[in-house]
Design an enzyme around this catalytic site. Structure first.
Site, PDB file in Angstrom:
ATOM      1  N   SER A 249       0.824  -1.201   0.008  1.00 29.88           N
ATOM      2  CA  SER A 249      -0.055   0.074  -0.070  1.00 29.88           C
ATOM      3  C   SER A 249       0.923   1.221   0.160  1.00 29.88           C
ATOM      4  O   SER A 249       1.840   1.319   0.575  1.00 29.88           O
ATOM      5  CB  SER A 249      -0.885  -0.015   1.136  1.00 29.88           C
ATOM      6  OG  SER A 249      -1.784   1.265   1.190  1.00 29.88           O
TER       7      SER A 249
ATOM      8  N   LYS B 278      -4.403  -7.065   3.413  1.00 31.04           N
ATOM      9  CA  LYS B 278      -4.485  -5.817   2.383  1.00 31.04           C
ATOM     10  C   LYS B 278      -5.878  -5.351   2.142  1.00 31.04           C
ATOM     11  O   LYS B 278      -6.297  -4.218   1.951  1.00 31.04           O
ATOM     12  CB  LYS B 278      -3.388  -5.926   1.257  1.00 31.04           C
ATOM     13  CG  LYS B 278      -3.384  -4.872   0.292  1.00 31.04           C
ATOM     14  CD  LYS B 278      -3.068  -3.556   0.704  1.00 31.04           C
ATOM     15  CE  LYS B 278      -2.941  -2.663  -0.339  1.00 31.04           C
ATOM     16  NZ  LYS B 278      -3.979  -2.302  -1.288  1.00 31.04           N
TER      17      LYS B 278
ATOM     18  N   HIS C  46      -7.371  -3.435   4.679  1.00 28.63           N
ATOM     19  CA  HIS C  46      -6.947  -2.237   4.707  1.00 28.63           C
ATOM     20  C   HIS C  46      -7.599  -1.350   3.783  1.00 28.63           C
ATOM     21  O   HIS C  46      -8.135  -0.237   4.144  1.00 28.63           O
ATOM     22  CB  HIS C  46      -5.398  -2.338   4.302  1.00 28.63           C
ATOM     23  CG  HIS C  46      -4.909  -1.192   4.022  1.00 28.63           C
ATOM     24  ND1 HIS C  46      -4.964  -0.538   2.555  1.00 28.63           N
ATOM     25  CD2 HIS C  46      -3.999   0.006   4.491  1.00 28.63           C
ATOM     26  CE1 HIS C  46      -4.482   0.608   2.549  1.00 28.63           C
ATOM     27  NE2 HIS C  46      -3.670   0.947   3.683  1.00 28.63           N
ATOM     28  N   ASN C  47      -8.066  -1.716   2.457  1.00 26.67           N
ATOM     29  CA  ASN C  47      -8.651  -1.230   1.658  1.00 26.67           C
ATOM     30  C   ASN C  47      -9.976  -0.963   1.847  1.00 26.67           C
ATOM     31  O   ASN C  47     -10.457   0.200   1.821  1.00 26.67           O
ATOM     32  CB  ASN C  47      -8.472  -1.790   0.061  1.00 26.67           C
ATOM     33  CG  ASN C  47      -7.243  -1.740  -0.649  1.00 26.67           C
ATOM     34  OD1 ASN C  47      -6.343  -1.211   0.006  1.00 26.67           O
ATOM     35  ND2 ASN C  47      -7.291  -1.625  -1.816  1.00 26.67           N
TER      36      ASN C  47
ATOM     37  N   GLU D 237     -10.137   1.679   4.075  1.00 26.65           N
ATOM     38  CA  GLU D 237      -9.668   3.052   3.313  1.00 26.65           C
ATOM     39  C   GLU D 237     -10.947   3.687   2.762  1.00 26.65           C
ATOM     40  O   GLU D 237     -11.141   4.880   2.545  1.00 26.65           O
ATOM     41  CB  GLU D 237      -8.654   2.822   2.070  1.00 26.65           C
ATOM     42  CG  GLU D 237      -8.318   3.543   1.005  1.00 26.65           C
ATOM     43  CD  GLU D 237      -7.457   2.941  -0.105  1.00 26.65           C
ATOM     44  OE1 GLU D 237      -6.438   2.341   0.329  1.00 26.65           O
ATOM     45  OE2 GLU D 237      -7.899   3.019  -1.208  1.00 26.65           O
TER      46      GLU D 237
HETATM   47  C1  6PG Z   1      -3.131   1.553  -1.531  1.00 26.38           C
HETATM   48  C2  6PG Z   1      -4.614   1.456  -2.111  1.00 26.38           C
HETATM   49  C3  6PG Z   1      -4.402   1.017  -3.815  1.00 26.38           C
HETATM   50  C4  6PG Z   1      -5.509   1.530  -4.738  1.00 26.38           C
HETATM   51  C5  6PG Z   1      -7.012   1.180  -4.367  1.00 26.38           C
HETATM   52  C6  6PG Z   1      -8.027   1.958  -4.888  1.00 26.38           C
HETATM   53  O1  6PG Z   1      -3.331   0.830  -0.440  1.00 26.38           O
HETATM   54  O2  6PG Z   1      -2.274   1.912  -2.137  1.00 26.38           O
HETATM   55  O3  6PG Z   1      -5.780   1.013  -1.869  1.00 26.38           O
HETATM   56  O4  6PG Z   1      -4.111  -0.129  -3.576  1.00 26.38           O
HETATM   57  O5  6PG Z   1      -5.249   2.808  -5.003  1.00 26.38           O
HETATM   58  O6  6PG Z   1      -6.907  -0.230  -4.616  1.00 26.38           O
HETATM   59  O7  6PG Z   1      -9.038   1.434  -4.927  1.00 26.38           O
HETATM   60  P1  6PG Z   1     -10.290   1.847  -5.550  1.00 26.38           P
HETATM   61  O8  6PG Z   1      -9.994   2.150  -7.251  1.00 26.38           O
HETATM   62  O9  6PG Z   1     -11.099   0.621  -5.369  1.00 26.38           O
HETATM   63  O10 6PG Z   1     -10.742   2.964  -4.923  1.00 26.38           O
END
Ligand code: 6PG
Length: 480
Positions: free
Chosen positions: A133, A187, A190-191, A194
């Site tokens: 990430s 991960k 984590h997302n 996010e």
């Molecule tokens: C990270 C981000 C990366 C990516 C996302 C965007 O941790 O660096 O999460 O993995 O930018 O997957 O996800 P979406 O396109 O689903 O918003």
């Protein structure tokens, strides 16, 4: 005799932005990096622009890539998750020897990683599904890395990954997560967090804009201010920057020119699907995924323009007090999002026998990753103090933060509803909190209904066992 060309410590295949930045990061840390990409043009572009970063070996084929690596060979795959990953794995595996290590640094679905790890283990190869990430910038200057896979492979791979990861207080934001798919699972969550964090920030922005009538610049100033306190985080920091950006074409705030339909690549959706299977209520994350879906339902939204709002309340008059209310609501809801995410990680760990350590995860999320935030230190402390914490909201620090903010949180949700402003993440997080602390939920009625129409039985508050009532007959109760 050792092959004189086998001198690279790491190979990277897939040199789009993330792959090339990770490769450069390795090189900047003194490793010799073998480069490979399906089209050589990308490899050459990287070498033309960045050969000064360190020692690279240019390769054109997988055979050359394998020949360029010292043993055990370590190859990091940075291709788009999906079929392409399987194709590259197969090519690499065919050319590798037992003990070699394949690392998948893409956003792979963790069940794919479980499958791939098992298949490669059969062939004597180590497969490491590593969540990475931090976006493009993190890949180059220090991401947060979540490698799963066999513990033995971490002995040879760990030092490399730890040296290129972000460092916080001298601790690398990288640790061995656990077996097989655990790195990609973590991960994924984590997302999910996010997504929830971004949605909550979005709801705060919406309230500033439509309840207080602030313009983008004024809202940016609030976020800049918040970034100096408990809410300090990468997402709050970039929110201020996004809101401050002026559109070169129109001179307006860029955010006011961008179409209000959010896209998604899928990791948030996977988090919710997995949570449904595990039976874990990740309500904040789910609302965030659905909020993106609603924003993207453009035809329906267009058709629904002009639908009645009903009578709306007056807007808050004391902007300063309401701003502080929103800050507290955001903080409390954010704690809920993390609490739910950590619950899901605990459930995944139990389901797959991964033995994950939540405090370690919070530690490696303190830097490099998208959800990095000041309060992750507090999460680490909470789990260090009590690894068996039933919920993050019960840790004294977070309990106190929520209890201090609870009145603000209720005011924000109530005000938003009275003004017709959607706050699905604020609202569902508050309902989750109220449900968890409720002495008696309405689920007794649900159980009664289930027993009524399906003889599904229920438990009693005053006796052990399962019971069934003959509801429409003589209303007698029988032990099930
Ligand atoms: C990270 C981000 C990366 C990516 C996302 C965007 O941790 O660096 O999460 O993995 O930018 O997957 O996800 P979406 O396109 O689903 O918003």
């Amino acid at each position: 005799m050792t092959n004189p060309t086998a001198r690279a410590q790491i190979g990277v295949t897939g040199l789009a932005v993330m792959g090339s930045n990770i490769a450069r990061n390795f090189a900047r840390h003194g490793y010799t990096v073998a480069l490979h990409n399906r089209s050589v043009a990308k490899t050459d572009a990287l070498l033309a622009e960045h050969s000064g970063d360190g020692d690279f070996v240019r390769t054109e084929t997988i055979a050359e890539l394998i020949a360029a690596l010292e043993k055990p060979r370590r190859v990091l795959i940075m291709v788009k998750a999906g079929d392409a990953t399987d194709a590259v794995i197969e090519e690499l595996a065919a050319a590798m020897e037992p003990g070699d290590i394949i690392i998948d640094g893409g956003n792979a679905l963790y069940t794919d990683t479980i499958r791939r790890e098992a298949a490669l283990r059969e062939r004597g190869l180590n497969f490491v599904g590593a969540g990475i990430s931090g976006g493009e910038e993190g890949a180059l200057n220090g991401p947060s890395i979540m490698p799963g896979g066999p513990a033995e492979s971490y002995e040879s791979l760990g030092p490399l990954l730890e040296s290129i990861a972000a460092q916080v207080d001298g601790t690398p934001c990288c640790t061995h997560i656990g077996p097989d798919g655990s790195g990609h699972f973590v991960k994924m969550v984590h997302n999910g967090i996010e997504y929830a964090d971004m949605q909550l920030i979005g709801e705060a922005y919406h309230l500033f804009r439509d309840a207080l009538g602030f313009d983008a610049k004024q809202i940016a100033d609030v976020f800049t201010q918040w970034n100096t306190g408990d809410l300090e985080s990468y997402l709050v920091e970039i929110t201020a920057e996004v809101l401050n950006q002026v559109d070169a074409k129109t001179g307006k705030a860029l955010v006011d020119v961008i179409v209000d339909a959010a896209e998604q690549k899928g990791t948030g959706r996977w988090t919710v699907k997995s949570a449904l299977d595990l039976g874990i209520p990740v309500t904040g994350i789910a609302e965030a995924v659905f909020a993106r879906a609603i924003s993207g339902s453009r035809a329906q939204r267009k058709a629904a323009q002009g639908l009645a709002s009903g009578t709306l309340a007056d807007k808050p008059t004391d902007a300063e007090t309401f701003t502080e209310d929103i800050r507290r609501a955001l903080y409390a809801s954010k704690v809920i999002a993390y609490a739910q995410g950590f619950d899901q990680i605990a459930a995944g760990s139990a389901e797959y026998g991964w033995n994950l350590t939540p405090g370690d995860l919070a530690r490696i999320w303190r830097g490099g990753c998208i959800i990095r935030a000041r309060f992750l230190n507090r999460i680490t402390e909470a789990y260090d103090e009590n690894p068996e914490l039933p919920s993050l909201i019960l840790a004294p620090y977070f309990r106190d933060a929520i209890e201090t903010g609870i009145d603000s949180w209720r005011r924000v949700v109530a005000t938003a509803i009275q003004l017709g402003i959607p706050v699905p993440a604020f609202g569902s997080s508050l309902s989750y909190y109220d449900a968890l602390r409720a002495e008696r939920l309405p689920a007794a009625l649900t159980q009664g209904q289930r027993d009524f129409f399906g003889a599904h039985t229920y438990e009693r508050t005053d006796a052990d066992g399962k019971f069934h009532t003959l509801w429409s007959g003589d209303r007698s109760e029988v032990s099930a």
